[in-house]
Design a protein around this motif. Structure first.
Motif, mmCIF file in Angstrom:
data_model
loop_
_atom_site.group_PDB
_atom_site.id
_atom_site.type_symbol
_atom_site.label_atom_id
_atom_site.label_comp_id
_atom_site.label_asym_id
_atom_site.label_seq_id
_atom_site.Cartn_x
_atom_site.Cartn_y
_atom_site.Cartn_z
ATOM 1 N N ALA A 72 -54.771 67.560 -33.324
ATOM 2 C CA ALA A 72 -55.689 67.367 -34.445
ATOM 3 C C ALA A 72 -54.976 66.915 -35.711
ATOM 4 N N ILE A 73 -53.730 67.317 -35.898
ATOM 5 C CA ILE A 73 -52.991 66.913 -37.095
ATOM 6 C C ILE A 73 -52.822 65.392 -37.134
ATOM 7 N N HIS A 74 -52.579 64.780 -35.978
ATOM 8 C CA HIS A 74 -52.477 63.313 -35.929
ATOM 9 C C HIS A 74 -53.767 62.676 -36.461
ATOM 10 N N LEU A 75 -54.899 63.195 -36.030
ATOM 11 C CA LEU A 75 -56.186 62.625 -36.453
ATOM 12 C C LEU A 75 -56.410 62.816 -37.948
ATOM 13 N N VAL A 76 -56.085 64.008 -38.450
ATOM 14 C CA VAL A 76 -56.263 64.287 -39.875
ATOM 15 C C VAL A 76 -55.381 63.373 -40.719
ATOM 16 N N LEU A 77 -54.125 63.219 -40.319
ATOM 17 C CA LEU A 77 -53.203 62.356 -41.055
ATOM 18 C C LEU A 77 -53.699 60.912 -41.080
ATOM 19 N N ALA A 78 -54.295 60.474 -39.980
ATOM 20 C CA ALA A 78 -54.796 59.096 -39.903
ATOM 21 C C ALA A 78 -56.075 58.907 -40.714
ATOM 22 N N MET A 79 -56.811 59.984 -40.959
ATOM 23 C CA MET A 79 -58.078 59.896 -41.682
ATOM 24 C C MET A 79 -57.915 59.968 -43.192
ATOM 25 N N ILE A 80 -56.919 60.720 -43.665
ATOM 26 C CA ILE A 80 -56.801 61.022 -45.091
ATOM 27 C C ILE A 80 -56.739 59.779 -45.985
ATOM 28 N N PRO A 81 -55.881 58.780 -45.689
ATOM 29 C CA PRO A 81 -55.782 57.631 -46.619
ATOM 30 C C PRO A 81 -57.110 56.908 -46.832
ATOM 31 N N ALA A 82 -57.811 56.570 -45.756
ATOM 32 C CA ALA A 82 -59.069 55.835 -45.880
ATOM 33 C C ALA A 82 -60.134 56.676 -46.578
ATOM 34 N N LEU A 83 -60.122 57.980 -46.341
ATOM 35 C CA LEU A 83 -61.095 58.861 -46.992
ATOM 36 C C LEU A 83 -60.894 58.846 -48.505
ATOM 37 N N ILE A 84 -59.655 58.936 -48.944
ATOM 38 C CA ILE A 84 -59.357 58.933 -50.378
ATOM 39 C C ILE A 84 -59.744 57.602 -51.009
ATOM 40 N N VAL A 85 -59.351 56.504 -50.353
ATOM 41 C CA VAL A 85 -59.658 55.176 -50.893
ATOM 42 C C VAL A 85 -61.170 54.965 -50.951
ATOM 43 N N TYR A 86 -61.896 55.418 -49.917
ATOM 44 C CA TYR A 86 -63.351 55.254 -49.901
ATOM 45 C C TYR A 86 -64.004 56.029 -51.046
ATOM 46 N N LEU A 87 -63.592 57.266 -51.249
ATOM 47 C CA LEU A 87 -64.192 58.088 -52.299
ATOM 48 C C LEU A 87 -63.933 57.503 -53.686
ATOM 49 N N VAL A 88 -62.772 56.888 -53.865
ATOM 50 C CA VAL A 88 -62.421 56.325 -55.172
ATOM 51 C C VAL A 88 -63.108 54.981 -55.414
ATOM 52 N N PHE A 89 -63.197 54.161 -54.371
ATOM 53 C CA PHE A 89 -63.665 52.786 -54.551
ATOM 54 C C PHE A 89 -64.997 52.484 -53.855
#
Length: 266
Positions: A85-102
């Motif tokens: 699950a850590i692999h999936l979380v690490l792969a999700m975090i960048p796009a989630l942050i960018v989406y919320l900001v932009f």
């Protein structure tokens, strides 16, 4: 919002393109433009029904997800050579942050046919570069992928927030550049698609709740079901195809689509 036939057409387009690195969102935006289906509710529709096709991936990888959930509940993350699950979380975090900001910029500026055509071209160039780059493969199988590679693939996934770039095209290209095999990158790409699209659907429906009516929700369901049914029929064949064909072939298709729609839309 628009009629049932348009909902079914877009659901079919989504189901056929979700599992290939050609940008399903980009295809829906272009087809939606031809159908006259545009606006805030339309943009939400194009995001939400992707979850319908992605649910086919959940069924395909069901046992793997359940094994990961079992390990998560037991706090088993330290095993070598095992995706968790850590692999999936690490792969999700960048796009989630960018989406919320932009997210406002993405919908206001990038959800147009012109931006999609540019995304198809630039994304295709990235795929060619990644396919031809000289590299040492350190992760032949999905379970070989490291946390560092998972996070790096997540960074490349941010490019997919630009419709036309393609989530699978961006992440597979990223995986290749970071030392995974195309097969491992493809498997990992579709493993992370379920939580990514589930999160995107929930966030977008919440943000767009004031624009959606009861009729819109019915048509969302129609598109969702159409995408799911077509996705179930296409998923295995297309996943095998993406693991075997070089990315250049998909890049060529993207260039052709961009040229054709340029004359139709511009």
């Amino acid at each position: 919002m628009f009629d049932f036939i348009s909902a079914i057409i877009l659901g079919i387009v989504e189901g056929l393109t979700e599992f290939l690195p050609v940008s399903s969102t980009g295809h829906m935006i272009l087809v939606g433009h031809l159908l006259g289906f545009e606006g805030e509710a339309a943009d939400t529709f194009k995001i939400v029904i992707q979850l319908g096709a992605v649910m086919a991936v959940f069924i395909l990888y069901f046992k793997r997800y359940m094994a990961m959930l079992k390990d998560l509940l037991k706090f088993k993350f330290a095993e070598k050579k095992k995706l968790n699950a850590i692999h999936l979380v690490l792969a999700m975090i960048p796009a989630l942050i960018v989406y919320l900001v932009f997210k406002d910029f993405i919908k206001d500026v990038l959800f147009g046919p012109g931006a999609v055509l540019i995304g198809l071209i630039v994304g295709g160039v990235l795929m060619i570069v990644a396919s031809r780059a000289k590299r040492t493969i350190t992760s032949e199988e999905t379970d070989d992928i490291t946390y560092k590679q998972a996070f790096g693939i997540g960074l490349f996934q941010c490019l997919a927030l630009w419709p036309g770039f393609s989530r699978s095209g961006s992440t597979i290209s990223g995986g290749l550049l970071l030392g995974t095999s195309q097969k491992a990158a493809a498997d990992f790409t579709f493993m992370i698609s379920v939580p990514v699209m589930l999160g995107a659907t929930v966030l977008d429906m919440y943000d767009s709740r004031e624009y959606l009516t009861s009729d819109d929700l019915v048509l969302l369901l129609v598109g969702f079901v159409a995408a799911f049914v077509v996705g179930m029929l296409a998923v295995v064949t297309f996943l095998n195809l993406i693991k075997r064909l070089k990315l250049e072939w998909f890049a060529l298709y993207r260039f052709v689509v961009a040229v054709i729609f340029f004359f139709f839309l511009m």
